[in-house]
Design a protein around this motif. Structure first.
Motif, PDB file in Angstrom:
ATOM      1  N   GLY A   1      -5.855   6.928  -2.038  1.00  0.00           N
ATOM      2  CA  GLY A   1      -5.811   5.507  -2.391  1.00  0.00           C
ATOM      3  C   GLY A   1      -7.047   5.085  -3.149  1.00  0.00           C
ATOM      4  N   CYS A   2      -7.443   5.883  -4.124  1.00  0.00           N
ATOM      5  CA  CYS A   2      -8.763   5.769  -4.746  1.00  0.00           C
ATOM      6  C   CYS A   2      -8.740   4.901  -6.008  1.00  0.00           C
ATOM      7  CB  CYS A   2      -9.255   7.171  -5.083  1.00  0.00           C
ATOM      8  SG  CYS A   2     -10.857   7.213  -5.902  1.00  0.00           S
ATOM      9  N   PRO A   3      -9.628   3.900  -6.110  1.00  0.00           N
ATOM     10  CA  PRO A   3      -9.695   3.051  -7.296  1.00  0.00           C
ATOM     11  C   PRO A   3     -10.764   3.477  -8.306  1.00  0.00           C
ATOM     12  CG  PRO A   3     -10.922   2.025  -5.533  1.00  0.00           C
ATOM     13  CD  PRO A   3     -10.404   3.349  -4.989  1.00  0.00           C
ATOM     14  N   LEU A   4     -11.328   4.665  -8.144  1.00  0.00           N
ATOM     15  CA  LEU A   4     -12.454   5.071  -8.991  1.00  0.00           C
ATOM     16  C   LEU A   4     -12.089   5.231 -10.465  1.00  0.00           C
ATOM     17  CD1 LEU A   4     -14.342   7.674  -6.751  1.00  0.00           C
ATOM     18  CD2 LEU A   4     -15.324   5.611  -7.767  1.00  0.00           C
ATOM     19  N   GLY A   5     -10.813   5.368 -10.778  1.00  0.00           N
ATOM     20  CA  GLY A   5     -10.431   5.531 -12.172  1.00  0.00           C
ATOM     21  C   GLY A   5     -10.249   4.231 -12.929  1.00  0.00           C
TER      22      GLY A   5
ATOM     23  N   ALA B   1      -2.760  10.408  -4.567  1.00  0.00           N
ATOM     24  CA  ALA B   1      -2.358   9.018  -4.808  1.00  0.00           C
ATOM     25  C   ALA B   1      -0.847   8.890  -4.745  1.00  0.00           C
ATOM     26  CB  ALA B   1      -2.862   8.546  -6.173  1.00  0.00           C
ATOM     27  N   ASP B   2      -0.390   7.817  -4.114  1.00  0.00           N
ATOM     28  CA  ASP B   2       1.014   7.444  -4.121  1.00  0.00           C
ATOM     29  C   ASP B   2       1.258   6.551  -5.340  1.00  0.00           C
ATOM     30  OD1 ASP B   2       3.281   5.479  -3.517  1.00  0.00           O
ATOM     31  OD2 ASP B   2       3.502   6.866  -1.836  1.00  0.00           O
TER      32      ASP B   2
ATOM     33  N   ALA C   1     -12.118  17.217 -10.733  1.00  0.00           N
ATOM     34  CA  ALA C   1     -11.230  16.795  -9.651  1.00  0.00           C
ATOM     35  C   ALA C   1      -9.827  17.339  -9.871  1.00  0.00           C
ATOM     36  CB  ALA C   1     -11.188  15.267  -9.561  1.00  0.00           C
ATOM     37  N   THR C   2      -9.151  17.640  -8.768  1.00  0.00           N
ATOM     38  CA  THR C   2      -7.742  18.012  -8.836  1.00  0.00           C
ATOM     39  C   THR C   2      -6.927  16.839  -8.300  1.00  0.00           C
ATOM     40  OG1 THR C   2      -7.802  19.049  -6.646  1.00  0.00           O
ATOM     41  CG2 THR C   2      -8.243  20.452  -8.552  1.00  0.00           C
ATOM     42  N   ASP C   3      -5.882  16.468  -9.008  1.00  0.00           N
ATOM     43  CA  ASP C   3      -5.087  15.293  -8.675  1.00  0.00           C
ATOM     44  C   ASP C   3      -3.687  15.699  -8.241  1.00  0.00           C
ATOM     45  OD1 ASP C   3      -7.008  13.179  -9.638  1.00  0.00           O
ATOM     46  OD2 ASP C   3      -6.689  14.231 -11.537  1.00  0.00           O
ATOM     47  N   ALA C   4      -3.158  15.000  -7.243  1.00  0.00           N
ATOM     48  CA  ALA C   4      -1.799  15.250  -6.790  1.00  0.00           C
ATOM     49  C   ALA C   4      -1.126  13.927  -6.447  1.00  0.00           C
ATOM     50  CB  ALA C   4      -1.792  16.178  -5.580  1.00  0.00           C
ATOM     51  N   SER C   5       0.120  13.802  -6.873  1.00  0.00           N
ATOM     52  CA  SER C   5       0.921  12.636  -6.516  1.00  0.00           C
ATOM     53  C   SER C   5       1.648  12.933  -5.211  1.00  0.00           C
ATOM     54  CB  SER C   5       1.932  12.337  -7.623  1.00  0.00           C
ATOM     55  OG  SER C   5       2.763  11.245  -7.275  1.00  0.00           O
ATOM     56  N   VAL C   6       1.560  12.008  -4.256  1.00  0.00           N
ATOM     57  CA  VAL C   6       2.172  12.218  -2.946  1.00  0.00           C
ATOM     58  C   VAL C   6       2.997  11.002  -2.565  1.00  0.00           C
ATOM     59  CG1 VAL C   6       0.326  13.758  -2.171  1.00  0.00           C
ATOM     60  CG2 VAL C   6       0.156  11.295  -1.707  1.00  0.00           C
ATOM     61  N   ASN C   7       3.811  11.169  -1.534  1.00  0.00           N
ATOM     62  CA  ASN C   7       4.627  10.083  -1.022  1.00  0.00           C
ATOM     63  C   ASN C   7       4.047   9.593   0.290  1.00  0.00           C
ATOM     64  OD1 ASN C   7       6.693   8.275  -0.409  1.00  0.00           O
ATOM     65  ND2 ASN C   7       7.986   9.850   0.506  1.00  0.00           N
TER      66      ASN C   7
ATOM     67  N   ALA D   1       4.427   5.110   4.546  1.00  0.00           N
ATOM     68  CA  ALA D   1       4.219   3.784   5.114  1.00  0.00           C
ATOM     69  C   ALA D   1       4.713   2.716   4.136  1.00  0.00           C
ATOM     70  CB  ALA D   1       2.747   3.569   5.433  1.00  0.00           C
ATOM     71  N   ARG D   2       5.213   1.574   4.655  1.00  0.00           N
ATOM     72  CA  ARG D   2       5.608   0.494   3.749  1.00  0.00           C
ATOM     73  C   ARG D   2       4.409   0.020   2.941  1.00  0.00           C
ATOM     74  NH1 ARG D   2       6.520  -5.514   4.210  1.00  0.00           N
ATOM     75  NH2 ARG D   2       7.756  -5.987   2.364  1.00  0.00           N
ATOM     76  N   ASN D   3       3.248   0.004   3.571  1.00  0.00           N
ATOM     77  CA  ASN D   3       2.002  -0.245   2.870  1.00  0.00           C
ATOM     78  C   ASN D   3       1.571   1.082   2.259  1.00  0.00           C
ATOM     79  OD1 ASN D   3      -0.688  -0.427   2.142  1.00  0.00           O
ATOM     80  ND2 ASN D   3      -1.388  -1.288   4.078  1.00  0.00           N
ATOM     81  N   ASN D   4       1.844   1.253   0.973  1.00  0.00           N
ATOM     82  CA  ASN D   4       1.600   2.546   0.324  1.00  0.00           C
ATOM     83  C   ASN D   4       0.129   2.861   0.141  1.00  0.00           C
ATOM     84  OD1 ASN D   4       4.260   1.242  -0.841  1.00  0.00           O
ATOM     85  ND2 ASN D   4       4.548   3.456  -0.889  1.00  0.00           N
ATOM     86  N   HIS D   5      -0.728   1.935   0.559  1.00  0.00           N
ATOM     87  CA  HIS D   5      -2.173   2.165   0.523  1.00  0.00           C
ATOM     88  C   HIS D   5      -2.713   2.542   1.905  1.00  0.00           C
ATOM     89  CE1 HIS D   5      -6.185   1.864  -1.121  1.00  0.00           C
ATOM     90  NE2 HIS D   5      -6.533   0.907  -0.284  1.00  0.00           N
ATOM     91  N   ASP D   6      -1.843   2.610   2.877  1.00  0.00           N
ATOM     92  CA  ASP D   6      -2.214   2.813   4.276  1.00  0.00           C
ATOM     93  C   ASP D   6      -2.873   4.172   4.496  1.00  0.00           C
ATOM     94  OD1 ASP D   6      -1.985   2.006   7.138  1.00  0.00           O
ATOM     95  OD2 ASP D   6      -0.627   3.731   7.236  1.00  0.00           O
ATOM     96  N   LEU D   7      -4.046   4.189   5.125  1.00  0.00           N
ATOM     97  CA  LEU D   7      -4.732   5.460   5.363  1.00  0.00           C
ATOM     98  C   LEU D   7      -3.970   6.362   6.326  1.00  0.00           C
ATOM     99  CD1 LEU D   7      -7.023   7.464   5.040  1.00  0.00           C
ATOM    100  CD2 LEU D   7      -8.323   6.163   6.749  1.00  0.00           C
ATOM    101  N   PRO D   8      -3.528   5.892   7.511  1.00  0.00           N
ATOM    102  CA  PRO D   8      -2.738   6.786   8.364  1.00  0.00           C
ATOM    103  C   PRO D   8      -1.526   7.369   7.648  1.00  0.00           C
ATOM    104  CG  PRO D   8      -3.450   4.889   9.628  1.00  0.00           C
ATOM    105  CD  PRO D   8      -3.815   4.607   8.198  1.00  0.00           C
TER     106      PRO D   8
END
Length: 313
Positions: free
Chosen positions: A224-228, A257-258, A280-286, A289-296
């Motif tokens: 959930g990274c905003p560094l870009g 990142a979702d 950095a290596t980047d991967a798109s994931v699912n 959680a309904r909150n797609n920024h949720d850490l758990p």
């Protein structure tokens, strides 16, 4: 292989106490409480527990003002620019805390910084609305047509934006870095770091400090990274400017990142940090959680778990 020291760096907004945060993350990742993990917990700077926190942190009135701005900006009729103005007014330009024991009022932000903060927050709200327009709402197991904008995305952005502009443009930068710095300097030195949301920004700045040049971090995992985001990139390292180098302590960096995460607007980091290029290596994931920024939610993704467990044991 023996378990390696791991530091969790949480995201924006109010957080559980460090012990509860650590327990939840440990149980999701490892299935047990780990003696080798600890938390860089900076939330108390801007969201202190009731009756606690530093004197300069927002009191009850300030906290209520911020929460009201976040919730008010969830309404679909509020434009991104109006939402941004409300968030900035409730944070950067709000009256300073007062009363017995309050710290001296910090200098007000410059008009240029206020304008830049509004641009960043408006960009985040536009991104949230764009994501909401492509994200189906699921109720009772049935996928329905998308709502626009889905309030959950605006709520996520509001909570994140309130803290991120405090850090990037407000007087709280050093106060928010200090707990992260202290957690990293604590023995034993971390070999693995997991950072989420605003925590990735603060961590990047701290790891870029000369004092950490001799550290050796086997793996940094960001979720959930905003560094870009361009407006964030321009403020890193106290506004040192691009190009932003990969912090010297890092031996590897995995970013997940979702595509419906409204904070990870720029999902790839490999082309954002140089030198070295494409680190950095980047991967798109699912993130389920309904909150797609949720850490758990991120921690329950198989590839995220696998990367952390393989490095931290």
């Amino acid at each position: 292989m023996a378990a390696q020291p791991l530091v969790y760096v949480h995201g924006a907004g109010p957080q559980q106490p460090a012990a509860a945060f650590k327990h939840e993350a440990d149980m999701i990742l490892f299935g047990r409480d780990m003696p080798t993990t600890r938390v860089a917990h900076y939330a108390g700077v801007r969201w202190p527990p009731t009756g606690g926190g530093p004197a300069a942190a927002p009191g009850r009135v300030g906290r209520t003002r911020r929460v009201a701005a976040i919730r008010g900006s969830m309404a679909p009729q509020v434009s991104p620019n109006a939402a941004a103005a409300a968030i900035v007014a409730a944070t950067l330009t709000a009256p300073p805390p007062g009363g017995t024991g309050a710290a001296a009022a910090p200098p007000p932000p410059s008009p240029a910084d206020v304008a830049a903060a509004k641009r960043l927050v408006a960009q985040l709200y536009r991104g949230a609305d764009r994501i909401a327009s492509h994200s189906p709402v699921v109720r009772r197991g049935t996928a329905l047509g998308p709502t626009f904008p889905d309030p959950i995305f605006r709520f996520i952005v509001g909570k994140f934006a309130s803290d991120v502009i405090d850090y990037l443009y407000g007087p709280w930068t050093e106060a928010m870095r200090a707990p992260v710095r202290a957690a990293l300097l604590q023995a034993p030195r971390p070999k693995v770091i997991l950072a989420h949301s605003l925590g990735t920004i603060i961590l990047y700045d701290v790891l870029s400090e000369p004092a950490f040049a001799g550290f050796a971090i086997d793996l940094l995992v960001t979720v959930g990274c905003p560094l870009g985001i361009g407006n964030v990139q321009r403020r890193l390292r106290d506004g040192a400017g691009r190009p932003n180098p990969v912090p010297k302590p890092l031996r590897a960096w995995s970013n997940f990142a979702d595509r419906f995460d409204p904070v990870a607007l720029e999902a790839t980091l490999r082309d954002e940090f140089d030198p070295p290029k494409d680190f950095a290596t980047d991967a798109s994931v699912n993130n389920a959680a309904r909150n797609n920024h949720d850490l758990p939610g991120y921690l329950q993704v198989g590839v995220v778990q696998a990367a952390i467990v393989a490095a931290a044991g």
